[in-house]
Design an enzyme around this catalytic site. Sequence first.
Site, PDB file in Angstrom:
ATOM      1  N   LEU A  77      -5.408  44.390 -75.028  1.00 43.82           N
ATOM      2  CA  LEU A  77      -5.698  43.930 -76.246  1.00 43.82           C
ATOM      3  C   LEU A  77      -6.367  42.379 -76.038  1.00 43.82           C
ATOM      4  O   LEU A  77      -5.789  41.578 -75.599  1.00 43.82           O
ATOM      5  CB  LEU A  77      -4.659  44.005 -77.569  1.00 43.82           C
ATOM      6  CG  LEU A  77      -3.787  45.004 -77.370  1.00 43.82           C
ATOM      7  CD1 LEU A  77      -2.652  44.743 -78.530  1.00 43.82           C
ATOM      8  CD2 LEU A  77      -4.464  46.353 -77.898  1.00 43.82           C
ATOM      9  N   CYS A  78      -7.556  42.356 -76.782  1.00 40.08           N
ATOM     10  CA  CYS A  78      -8.183  41.010 -76.555  1.00 40.08           C
ATOM     11  C   CYS A  78      -7.464  40.084 -77.601  1.00 40.08           C
ATOM     12  O   CYS A  78      -7.101  40.043 -78.686  1.00 40.08           O
ATOM     13  CB  CYS A  78      -9.584  41.147 -77.226  1.00 40.08           C
ATOM     14  SG  CYS A  78     -10.514  39.389 -77.553  1.00 40.08           S
ATOM     15  N   VAL A  79      -7.040  38.944 -77.082  1.00 34.59           N
ATOM     16  CA  VAL A  79      -6.120  37.976 -77.601  1.00 34.59           C
ATOM     17  C   VAL A  79      -6.956  37.332 -78.778  1.00 34.59           C
ATOM     18  O   VAL A  79      -6.370  37.256 -80.036  1.00 34.59           O
ATOM     19  CB  VAL A  79      -5.634  36.749 -76.639  1.00 34.59           C
ATOM     20  CG1 VAL A  79      -6.926  36.030 -76.091  1.00 34.59           C
ATOM     21  CG2 VAL A  79      -4.546  35.794 -77.496  1.00 34.59           C
ATOM     22  N   ALA A  82      -6.978  40.120 -81.402  1.00 32.31           N
ATOM     23  CA  ALA A  82      -5.811  40.518 -81.961  1.00 32.31           C
ATOM     24  C   ALA A  82      -5.123  39.192 -82.953  1.00 32.31           C
ATOM     25  O   ALA A  82      -4.375  39.826 -83.822  1.00 32.31           O
ATOM     26  CB  ALA A  82      -4.729  40.516 -80.737  1.00 32.31           C
TER      27      ALA A  82
END
Lengths: 130, 135
Positions: A77-79, A82
């Site tokens: 998941l892209c930080v 997210a």
Amino acid sequence: MKLAVQVNEGPYQHQASDSAYHFTKAALEKGHEVFRVFFYHDGVLNGTRLTTPPQDDRNIVNRWVELAEKHDLDLVLCVAAAQRRGIVDDGEAERNGKDATNIAPKFRISGLGQLIEAAIQCDRLVVFGD
Amino acid sequence: MSDVKKFMYLNRRAPYGTIYAWESLEVVLIGAAFDQEVSLMFIDDGVYQLVKGSDTSESDMKNFTPTYRTLGDYGVRHMYVDKESLEARGLTTDDLIEVEWEDWETEESVDNIVEAVDAGQIAELLAESDVVFSF
């Protein structure tokens, strides 16, 4: 073939995650390598373990988790995406002073560099979304 | 790691109605560290991302148009704009921002890397790209 998959939409609202799942599963069963599945935009919402769909519906999150367990898939998941959308793991909870986590097992939160790296490493980047 | 790849970022949506344009720009900025050959393409409502003079002060949105002007410094070599999409919206390249590019090592420079292209050129550019990020 070595594949990277990008999912740009959240579960249930949009078919992108379903299509990405079926594509990934089929590719793995055909013997292809899926280097990474990268979740971006609302796609990060595929990675919360708190999702509770009706019992007679598919569980999109658990489906990804089970596929990852079976094939040792890297679900990222892209930080930044997210953080905006409230998907939290232990590290993010500590860093940002949150009182809970919600990330599903087998998912991890990391940077956009993981998407770029996957695009460089793989023969194809396959994007699911509008 | 393999050789340098041709990256194409395909931007198809208006800048502020959804988050796609901004989060696409974030990928471009982060991706600069990887030293690939990077081009951006703007089609459909995506051409609005480059319209100059945008003012977001009344909508409580961060105006990120100035960030596009800096993309030459982030290793972006070409910014292609679909002619037909411009025409359909009553726009010309005069309505768009200009983006400078300079190679610091060779001192080679281009005044403006924003370039209008037709459908045939777009098809060729996409076909010759190794990676197409679609936003």
